[in-house]
Design an enzyme around this catalytic site. Structure first.
Site, PDB file in Angstrom:
ATOM      1  N   PHE A 181       3.413  10.113   0.095  1.00 36.25           N
ATOM      2  CA  PHE A 181       2.464   9.066   0.487  1.00 36.25           C
ATOM      3  C   PHE A 181       1.051   9.488   0.100  1.00 36.25           C
ATOM      4  O   PHE A 181       0.079   9.140   0.767  1.00 36.25           O
ATOM      5  CB  PHE A 181       2.551   8.813   1.998  1.00 36.25           C
ATOM      6  CG  PHE A 181       3.926   8.414   2.459  1.00 36.25           C
ATOM      7  CD1 PHE A 181       4.363   7.106   2.298  1.00 36.25           C
ATOM      8  CD2 PHE A 181       4.797   9.333   3.001  1.00 36.25           C
ATOM      9  CE1 PHE A 181       5.639   6.726   2.685  1.00 36.25           C
ATOM     10  CE2 PHE A 181       6.074   8.972   3.402  1.00 36.25           C
ATOM     11  CZ  PHE A 181       6.499   7.662   3.237  1.00 36.25           C
ATOM     12  N   GLY A 231     -12.333  -6.967  -2.262  1.00 43.37           N
ATOM     13  CA  GLY A 231     -12.853  -6.592  -3.570  1.00 43.37           C
ATOM     14  C   GLY A 231     -12.182  -7.374  -4.678  1.00 43.37           C
ATOM     15  O   GLY A 231     -11.724  -8.498  -4.452  1.00 43.37           O
ATOM     16  N   CYS A 281       0.635   3.165  -8.540  1.00 45.69           N
ATOM     17  CA  CYS A 281       1.689   2.915  -7.548  1.00 45.69           C
ATOM     18  C   CYS A 281       1.807   1.451  -7.137  1.00 45.69           C
ATOM     19  O   CYS A 281       2.864   0.836  -7.292  1.00 45.69           O
ATOM     20  CB  CYS A 281       1.431   3.740  -6.296  1.00 45.69           C
ATOM     21  SG  CYS A 281       1.888   5.450  -6.486  1.00 45.69           S
ATOM     22  N   ARG A 322      -4.704   3.257 -14.968  1.00 42.12           N
ATOM     23  CA  ARG A 322      -3.485   2.441 -14.976  1.00 42.12           C
ATOM     24  C   ARG A 322      -3.654   1.219 -14.078  1.00 42.12           C
ATOM     25  O   ARG A 322      -4.058   1.332 -12.929  1.00 42.12           O
ATOM     26  CB  ARG A 322      -2.287   3.292 -14.526  1.00 42.12           C
ATOM     27  CG  ARG A 322      -1.804   4.214 -15.636  1.00 42.12           C
ATOM     28  CD  ARG A 322      -0.669   5.080 -15.175  1.00 42.12           C
ATOM     29  NE  ARG A 322      -1.147   6.172 -14.340  1.00 42.12           N
ATOM     30  CZ  ARG A 322      -0.357   7.105 -13.804  1.00 42.12           C
ATOM     31  NH1 ARG A 322       0.947   7.042 -14.005  1.00 42.12           N
ATOM     32  NH2 ARG A 322      -0.846   8.068 -13.070  1.00 42.12           N
TER      33      ARG A 322
HETATM   34  C1  UDX Z   1      -1.529   4.416  -3.092  1.00 43.07           C
HETATM   35  C2  UDX Z   1      -1.128   4.725  -1.638  1.00 43.07           C
HETATM   36  O1  UDX Z   1      -2.303   4.829  -0.830  1.00 43.07           O
HETATM   37  C3  UDX Z   1      -0.304   5.998  -1.552  1.00 43.07           C
HETATM   38  O2  UDX Z   1       0.137   6.208  -0.228  1.00 43.07           O
HETATM   39  C4  UDX Z   1       0.886   5.875  -2.483  1.00 43.07           C
HETATM   40  O3  UDX Z   1       1.624   7.073  -2.459  1.00 43.07           O
HETATM   41  C5  UDX Z   1       0.439   5.556  -3.913  1.00 43.07           C
HETATM   42  O4  UDX Z   1      -0.367   4.380  -3.910  1.00 43.07           O
HETATM   43  P1  UDX Z   1      -3.449   5.192  -4.769  1.00 43.07           P
HETATM   44  O5  UDX Z   1      -2.880   4.213  -5.723  1.00 43.07           O
HETATM   45  O6  UDX Z   1      -3.788   6.549  -5.260  1.00 43.07           O
HETATM   46  O7  UDX Z   1      -2.418   5.427  -3.548  1.00 43.07           O
HETATM   47  O8  UDX Z   1      -4.794   4.602  -4.171  1.00 43.07           O
HETATM   48  P2  UDX Z   1      -5.368   3.878  -2.863  1.00 43.07           P
HETATM   49  O9  UDX Z   1      -6.521   4.654  -2.404  1.00 43.07           O
HETATM   50  O10 UDX Z   1      -4.320   3.591  -1.872  1.00 43.07           O
HETATM   51  O11 UDX Z   1      -5.929   2.521  -3.502  1.00 43.07           O
HETATM   52  C6  UDX Z   1      -5.091   1.610  -4.185  1.00 43.07           C
HETATM   53  C7  UDX Z   1      -5.866   0.414  -4.677  1.00 43.07           C
HETATM   54  O12 UDX Z   1      -6.217  -0.441  -3.595  1.00 43.07           O
HETATM   55  C8  UDX Z   1      -7.177   0.743  -5.402  1.00 43.07           C
HETATM   56  O13 UDX Z   1      -7.304  -0.083  -6.540  1.00 43.07           O
HETATM   57  C9  UDX Z   1      -8.249   0.406  -4.365  1.00 43.07           C
HETATM   58  O14 UDX Z   1      -9.466   0.045  -4.962  1.00 43.07           O
HETATM   59  C10 UDX Z   1      -7.600  -0.763  -3.650  1.00 43.07           C
HETATM   60  N1  UDX Z   1      -8.079  -0.943  -2.267  1.00 43.07           N
HETATM   61  C11 UDX Z   1      -7.814  -0.023  -1.301  1.00 43.07           C
HETATM   62  C12 UDX Z   1      -8.783  -2.116  -1.924  1.00 43.07           C
HETATM   63  O15 UDX Z   1      -9.030  -2.973  -2.777  1.00 43.07           O
HETATM   64  N2  UDX Z   1      -9.170  -2.285  -0.629  1.00 43.07           N
HETATM   65  C13 UDX Z   1      -8.913  -1.382   0.354  1.00 43.07           C
HETATM   66  O16 UDX Z   1      -9.300  -1.621   1.510  1.00 43.07           O
HETATM   67  C14 UDX Z   1      -8.210  -0.207  -0.004  1.00 43.07           C
END
Ligand code: UDX
Length: 433
Positions: free
Chosen positions: A152, A253, A260, A327
């Site tokens: 995670f 946003g 992922c 990505r």
């Molecule tokens: C995510 C999960 O958090 C992680 O647990 C899983 O194992 C893999 O996928 P990650 O893709 O590294 O991790 O990034 P994360 O920080 O979760 O952000 C994902 C996307 O959501 C980003 O594009 C971020 O900008 C967006 N996001 C996140 C929002 O637009 N709003 C939010 O409030 C939070």
């Protein structure tokens, strides 16, 4: 080696494999990370870290003595008690996860007589563990244990997420195999959820789906805020303080990206569809996210009219700050749409590259990006963007139009700096211009 230390072979030297290998070494285990890419393994042996992940280089260096790198399966498997599978599972054209790299690892496992445990870190469809079990049994390897131990970890905080997780999920066919994997995590203070294999596989997919649902939900609230005169930042604060809802993942946003979420949402959608179920909420989550990336175009057109020949500066290419990962980054979709509208696109990012973005000019500084631009779009909330002298930037532009795709900056300050400023779902504060 202490008594509880194990020998682990990690298959896959990508984000997940390297973080897993490095963190298990930190916990005192002996780890060999194996990858099919000789260049990558050579680089790791020289002490180079092929990816940008805060803290990873340090933890790899600190544990160099317990870590080795291999391209050969036999070398990685020497004396290994546990095999971690951490290879990629990209989407296929149908949206199903492509498990070919997983099957290669399983099929290449040597016919060991000792009782090893295979632990799955790669994100796989529910039912994969059952298939692996049968495939191993067909090769006379029914004594090999199998555990689903999903990760995670988020990029940018992966090492911390591994060492200080909210929970550790261990799904096993038999208790003994689960015990082996639980023991590996000794030293980490977190609740352990023990389950059957299918449930552990589903926990990973459902956790990601829940997070994505929150993002698309708040993005839709933002869109309604725009139409009705509310401010989504205030709304998120107001609902997030409700303990039943919580604050995290309520930042509106221009949509989620990354390695992922987009892939896993398609995989879960497809998994449900293959089982004859139409996952309505998830379909909406995906569609909202696609539309959200494109809504910026509407905001630019509302300010500038036709975008043909207009110079648009994109600030940020990475899908989120503190990573060079592009990505499924919203910036790429946006750039493609802008080019299709006939705009000139210039981009800045402190670490990520516009590789593959034909027609996009990448520059080294924010100042160069905004110079003579007709509009700026803040795509990734890099902290350095909070430090820019925006008043000076505004005067250097052809027209001072700003779309803050992450609600990062203060609307009044941006207005005072001379911008016609739009954000996401902030109608109440955007009444300034
Ligand atoms: C995510 C999960 O958090 C992680 O647990 C899983 O194992 C893999 O996928 P990650 O893709 O590294 O991790 O990034 P994360 O920080 O979760 O952000 C994902 C996307 O959501 C980003 O594009 C971020 O900008 C967006 N996001 C996140 C929002 O637009 N709003 C939010 O409030 C939070």
């Amino acid at each position: 080696m202490s008594e509880s230390a194990q020998r682990i072979a990690v298959f896959g030297a990508g984000y997940v494999g390297l973080v897993t290998g490095a963190c298990f070494a930190e916990l005192g285990h002996r780890v060999t990370v194996r990858d099919i890419l000789p260049d990558r393994i050579e680089a790791l042996r020289r002490g180079e870290v092929p990816i940008y992940e805060p803290g990873l280089a340090e933890i790899l260096a600190r544990n160099a003595e317990r870590l080795s790198f291999a391209t050969e399966v036999a070398e990685a498997m020497e004396e290994a008690d546990i095999v971690y599978v951490a290879v990629g599972t990209p989407p296929t054209y149908s949206g199903d996860a492509d498990l070919s790299a997983v099957w290669t690892v399983i099929d290449e496992l040597p016919a060991v007589e000792r009782r090893i445990v295979v632990a799955m870190k790669s994100t796989v469809p529910v039912g994969t563990g059952e298939k692996v079990r049968h495939r191993l049994a067909a090769r006379g390897l029914a004594h090999v244990g199998y555990v689903s131990n999903p990760e995670f970890t988020a990029e940018g905080t992966a090492v911390r997420d591994f060492m200080e997780p909210d929970r550790i999920v261990i799904g096993a066919f038999d208790e003994a195999a689960g015990d082996v994997i639980a023991a590996l995590h000794a030293g980490i203070d977190a609740p352990i959820v023990r389950s059957d294999v299918a449930s552990a596989e589903m926990i990973k997919l459902a956790a990601n789906a829940a997070l994505m649902t929150r993002i698309s939900f708040i993005n839709e609230i933002a869109n309604v805020c725009e139409a009705t005169g509310a401010d989504v930042v205030k709304v998120a604060e107001g609902i997030g303080l409700d303990r039943r809802i919580g604050k995290s993942f309520l930042r509106a946003g221009i949509g989620f990206g990354g390695s992922c979420f987009p892939k896993d949402s398609l995989a879960l959608k497809q998994l449900a569809a293959n089982s004859g179920y139409h996952f309505q909420v998830l379909n909406a989550v995906i569609e909202v996210n696609e539309l959200q990336k494109r809504r910026v175009i509407g905001k630019l057109v509302a300010r500038l009219g036709s975008l043909r020949g207009k110079r648009i500066a994109l600030l940020g290419l990475a899908f989120k700050p503190h990573t060079d990962d592009t990505r499924e980054a919203p910036a790429f979709v946006l750039a493609g749409r802008l080019l299709a509208e006939g705009a000139d696109v210039v981009a800045w990012d402190p670490v990520a590259h516009a590789d593959g973005l034909v027609g996009v000019e990448q520059v080294a500084t924010v100042e160069d990006a905004v110079l003579a631009a007709d509009a700026v779009v803040l795509v990734t909330e890099w902290p350095e963007l909070a430090e820019v002298d925006w008043a000076a930037a505004a005067t250097s532009m052809r027209t001072a139009v700003f779309v803050d795709g992450r609600n990062m900056l203060d609307p009044r300050a941006m207005h005072d700096a001379g911008f016609r400023y739009d954000a996401i779902g902030r109608a109440a504060s955007n009444g300034l211009t």
